[in-house]
Design a protein around this motif. Structure first.
Motif, PDB file in Angstrom:
ATOM      1  N   GLU A  23      12.874  -7.651   3.360  1.00 55.39           N
ATOM      2  CA  GLU A  23      12.244  -8.067   4.616  1.00 55.39           C
ATOM      3  C   GLU A  23      12.334  -7.037   5.736  1.00 55.39           C
ATOM      4  O   GLU A  23      11.342  -6.795   6.434  1.00 55.39           O
ATOM      5  N   PRO A  24      13.499  -6.395   5.948  1.00 52.22           N
ATOM      6  CA  PRO A  24      13.565  -5.412   7.047  1.00 52.22           C
ATOM      7  C   PRO A  24      12.627  -4.217   6.848  1.00 52.22           C
ATOM      8  O   PRO A  24      12.298  -3.525   7.808  1.00 52.22           O
ATOM      9  N   ILE A  25      12.193  -4.005   5.618  1.00 48.16           N
ATOM     10  CA  ILE A  25      11.364  -2.836   5.309  1.00 48.16           C
ATOM     11  C   ILE A  25       9.882  -3.169   5.369  1.00 48.16           C
ATOM     12  O   ILE A  25       9.083  -2.418   5.939  1.00 48.16           O
ATOM     13  N   VAL A  26       9.496  -4.323   4.793  1.00 42.11           N
ATOM     14  CA  VAL A  26       8.066  -4.638   4.659  1.00 42.11           C
ATOM     15  C   VAL A  26       7.656  -5.947   5.316  1.00 42.11           C
ATOM     16  O   VAL A  26       6.476  -6.291   5.317  1.00 42.11           O
ATOM     17  N   GLY A  27       8.610  -6.700   5.851  1.00 40.48           N
ATOM     18  CA  GLY A  27       8.277  -7.981   6.450  1.00 40.48           C
ATOM     19  C   GLY A  27       8.455  -9.127   5.466  1.00 40.48           C
ATOM     20  O   GLY A  27       8.531  -8.926   4.249  1.00 40.48           O
ATOM     21  N   GLN A  28       8.498 -10.339   6.003  1.00 40.56           N
ATOM     22  CA  GLN A  28       8.819 -11.508   5.180  1.00 40.56           C
ATOM     23  C   GLN A  28       7.760 -11.793   4.116  1.00 40.56           C
ATOM     24  O   GLN A  28       8.075 -12.026   2.951  1.00 40.56           O
ATOM     25  N   ALA A  29       6.484 -11.774   4.506  1.00 40.43           N
ATOM     26  CA  ALA A  29       5.421 -12.125   3.562  1.00 40.43           C
ATOM     27  C   ALA A  29       5.375 -11.150   2.387  1.00 40.43           C
ATOM     28  O   ALA A  29       5.319 -11.550   1.221  1.00 40.43           O
ATOM     29  N   ALA A  30       5.399  -9.850   2.693  1.00 41.83           N
ATOM     30  CA  ALA A  30       5.353  -8.845   1.633  1.00 41.83           C
ATOM     31  C   ALA A  30       6.612  -8.900   0.773  1.00 41.83           C
ATOM     32  O   ALA A  30       6.556  -8.683  -0.443  1.00 41.83           O
ATOM     33  N   ALA A  31       7.757  -9.195   1.395  1.00 37.96           N
ATOM     34  CA  ALA A  31       9.009  -9.293   0.642  1.00 37.96           C
ATOM     35  C   ALA A  31       8.916 -10.394  -0.409  1.00 37.96           C
ATOM     36  O   ALA A  31       9.349 -10.222  -1.554  1.00 37.96           O
ATOM     37  N   GLN A  32       8.342 -11.535  -0.032  1.00 37.76           N
ATOM     38  CA  GLN A  32       8.185 -12.633  -0.979  1.00 37.76           C
ATOM     39  C   GLN A  32       7.207 -12.258  -2.091  1.00 37.76           C
ATOM     40  O   GLN A  32       7.412 -12.610  -3.258  1.00 37.76           O
ATOM     41  N   GLN A  33       6.146 -11.535  -1.744  1.00 34.05           N
ATOM     42  CA  GLN A  33       5.176 -11.109  -2.756  1.00 34.05           C
ATOM     43  C   GLN A  33       5.808 -10.151  -3.759  1.00 34.05           C
ATOM     44  O   GLN A  33       5.586 -10.255  -4.965  1.00 34.05           O
ATOM     45  N   ILE A  34       6.583  -9.212  -3.247  1.00 36.71           N
ATOM     46  CA  ILE A  34       7.224  -8.226  -4.124  1.00 36.71           C
ATOM     47  C   ILE A  34       8.213  -8.909  -5.056  1.00 36.71           C
ATOM     48  O   ILE A  34       8.229  -8.671  -6.266  1.00 36.71           O
ATOM     49  N   HIS A  35       9.043  -9.777  -4.492  1.00 43.24           N
ATOM     50  CA  HIS A  35      10.035 -10.478  -5.311  1.00 43.24           C
ATOM     51  C   HIS A  35       9.346 -11.356  -6.349  1.00 43.24           C
ATOM     52  O   HIS A  35       9.742 -11.393  -7.522  1.00 43.24           O
ATOM     53  N   GLY A  36       8.291 -12.056  -5.930  1.00 45.42           N
ATOM     54  CA  GLY A  36       7.560 -12.909  -6.861  1.00 45.42           C
ATOM     55  C   GLY A  36       6.867 -12.127  -7.957  1.00 45.42           C
ATOM     56  O   GLY A  36       6.745 -12.595  -9.092  1.00 45.42           O
ATOM     57  N   PHE A  37       6.415 -10.924  -7.635  1.00 38.70           N
ATOM     58  CA  PHE A  37       5.723 -10.082  -8.612  1.00 38.70           C
ATOM     59  C   PHE A  37       6.637  -9.749  -9.785  1.00 38.70           C
ATOM     60  O   PHE A  37       6.222  -9.750 -10.942  1.00 38.70           O
ATOM     61  N   PHE A  38       7.897  -9.483  -9.493  1.00 39.30           N
ATOM     62  CA  PHE A  38       8.824  -9.088 -10.544  1.00 39.30           C
ATOM     63  C   PHE A  38       9.545 -10.264 -11.198  1.00 39.30           C
ATOM     64  O   PHE A  38      10.065 -10.134 -12.305  1.00 39.30           O
ATOM     65  N   HIS A  39       9.581 -11.417 -10.523  1.00 38.25           N
ATOM     66  CA  HIS A  39      10.407 -12.509 -11.033  1.00 38.25           C
ATOM     67  C   HIS A  39       9.628 -13.758 -11.418  1.00 38.25           C
ATOM     68  O   HIS A  39       9.857 -14.329 -12.466  1.00 38.25           O
ATOM     69  N   LYS A  40       8.746 -14.209 -10.581  1.00 31.99           N
ATOM     70  CA  LYS A  40       7.996 -15.419 -10.895  1.00 31.99           C
ATOM     71  C   LYS A  40       6.734 -15.405 -10.065  1.00 31.99           C
ATOM     72  O   LYS A  40       6.612 -14.676  -9.087  1.00 31.99           O
ATOM     73  N   ASP A  41       5.773 -16.219 -10.443  1.00 33.69           N
ATOM     74  CA  ASP A  41       4.531 -16.286  -9.696  1.00 33.69           C
ATOM     75  C   ASP A  41       4.790 -16.819  -8.302  1.00 33.69           C
ATOM     76  O   ASP A  41       5.535 -17.784  -8.113  1.00 33.69           O
ATOM     77  N   THR A  42       4.154 -16.205  -7.304  1.00 33.13           N
ATOM     78  CA  THR A  42       4.248 -16.724  -5.954  1.00 33.13           C
ATOM     79  C   THR A  42       3.380 -17.956  -5.841  1.00 33.13           C
ATOM     80  O   THR A  42       2.484 -18.198  -6.636  1.00 33.13           O
ATOM     81  N   ALA A  43       3.651 -18.742  -4.860  1.00 35.84           N
ATOM     82  CA  ALA A  43       2.876 -19.964  -4.675  1.00 35.84           C
ATOM     83  C   ALA A  43       1.431 -19.623  -4.405  1.00 35.84           C
ATOM     84  O   ALA A  43       1.111 -18.594  -3.841  1.00 35.84           O
ATOM     85  N   ALA A  44       0.540 -20.499  -4.810  1.00 34.37           N
ATOM     86  CA  ALA A  44      -0.883 -20.256  -4.618  1.00 34.37           C
ATOM     87  C   ALA A  44      -1.182 -20.074  -3.152  1.00 34.37           C
ATOM     88  O   ALA A  44      -0.706 -20.807  -2.299  1.00 34.37           O
TER      89      ALA A  44
ATOM     90  N   GLY B   4       0.831  -1.195   0.000  1.00 31.58           N
ATOM     91  CA  GLY B   4       0.000   0.000   0.000  1.00 31.58           C
ATOM     92  C   GLY B   4       0.862   1.239   0.000  1.00 31.58           C
ATOM     93  O   GLY B   4       2.073   1.183  -0.235  1.00 31.58           O
ATOM     94  N   ARG B   5       0.248   2.369   0.299  1.00 30.90           N
ATOM     95  CA  ARG B   5       0.977   3.636   0.242  1.00 30.90           C
ATOM     96  C   ARG B   5       2.109   3.695   1.260  1.00 30.90           C
ATOM     97  O   ARG B   5       3.221   4.138   0.957  1.00 30.90           O
ATOM     98  N   VAL B   6       1.844   3.231   2.487  1.00 33.82           N
ATOM     99  CA  VAL B   6       2.859   3.318   3.541  1.00 33.82           C
ATOM    100  C   VAL B   6       4.083   2.480   3.186  1.00 33.82           C
ATOM    101  O   VAL B   6       5.229   2.941   3.278  1.00 33.82           O
ATOM    102  N   LYS B   7       3.851   1.233   2.761  1.00 34.59           N
ATOM    103  CA  LYS B   7       4.976   0.368   2.401  1.00 34.59           C
ATOM    104  C   LYS B   7       5.689   0.880   1.151  1.00 34.59           C
ATOM    105  O   LYS B   7       6.912   0.762   1.038  1.00 34.59           O
ATOM    106  N   ALA B   8       4.925   1.433   0.210  1.00 39.12           N
ATOM    107  CA  ALA B   8       5.539   1.971  -1.004  1.00 39.12           C
ATOM    108  C   ALA B   8       6.505   3.097  -0.665  1.00 39.12           C
ATOM    109  O   ALA B   8       7.623   3.165  -1.191  1.00 39.12           O
TER     110      ALA B   8
END
Length: 221
Positions: free
Chosen positions: A198-219, A172-176
């Motif tokens: 991870e230190p900025i947005v947490g583990q779950a969001a970090a995985q989502q961000i990385h997956g968004f740009f590189h590969k689909d995240t797990a279902a 969201g806006r705050v994390k952005a």
């Protein structure tokens, strides 16, 4: 009618007014255009935008790469190179790519070409509906004063970059804003490892961000 190359150049470098988008005629009856209109964006059709599909009022141009383009072969690669070489002077070049189950196997090569080889900004979208939401967000964000400033600088954040980062699932806006304190461009964010995020947005969001740009995240993530 006498062709005037200077008139063509003027259109290629034209910036639509606030709330408007220049679009090529081939998009006239598309779901993307209908969705933009439904979102309050006014469309001006032009056939002299070069290889770009759209011009936005924040002085950026957009090339849309469909699922069919990606799967069909290497034709889109030549088009991307020409797009980079012939885009309007002073415009930021965006590439919206349909990332689907059918095209995801080609996405890594696409990302390497667009981001690393050509130095363009790539943003994956699920289809025309999602693309229209992103474009509308950028259009409506132009001309509004951005109240968020970097703590280390008085310069306002680029509305385009802010809009793109907010488009990432789970951001969201705050994390952005927090991410843009650390990563000043889409390219830097795209290249960031989950451990850096991870230190900025947490583990779950970090995985989502990385997956968004590189590969689909797990279902289910």
């Amino acid at each position: 009618f006498i062709f005037n190359p200077m008139e063509t150049k003027a259109v290629l470098n034209a910036v639509p007014p606030y709330g408007h988008v220049f679009a090529t005629e081939k998009w006239r009856n598309s779901p993307l255009i209908q969705s933009l209109k439904g979102g309050g964006v006014r469309i001006l059709f032009e056939d002299e935008l070069g290889l770009a599909d759209f011009h936005l009022p924040n002085k950026s141009c957009v090339l849309y790469v469909s699922e069919c383009d990606v799967v069909a072969g290497n034709g889109y690669k030549r088009k991307l190179v020409r797009y980079r070489n012939t885009s309007s002077h002073g415009f930021q070049e965006l590439v919206l790519v349909e990332k689907t189950r059918l095209s995801e196997q080609y996405f890594g090569a696409m990302q390497k070409l667009v981001v690393f080889d050509l130095g363009l900004t790539l943003l994956p979208v699920g289809g025309q509906a999602e693309a229209s939401q992103l474009i509308a967000q950028i259009v409506h964000g132009v001309g509004r004063e951005n109240p968020f400033r970097r703590r280390t600088s008085s310069r306002l954040l680029d509305p385009l970059v802010l809009a793109l980062v907010q488009h990432v699932p789970g951001v969201g806006r705050v994390k952005a804003l927090a991410l843009l304190e650390r990563f000043s461009s889409i390219q830097q964010l795209c290249n960031a490892a989950p451990a850096q995020l991870e230190p900025i947005v947490g583990q779950a969001a970090a995985q989502q961000i990385h997956g968004f740009f590189h590969k689909d995240t797990a279902a289910g993530t």
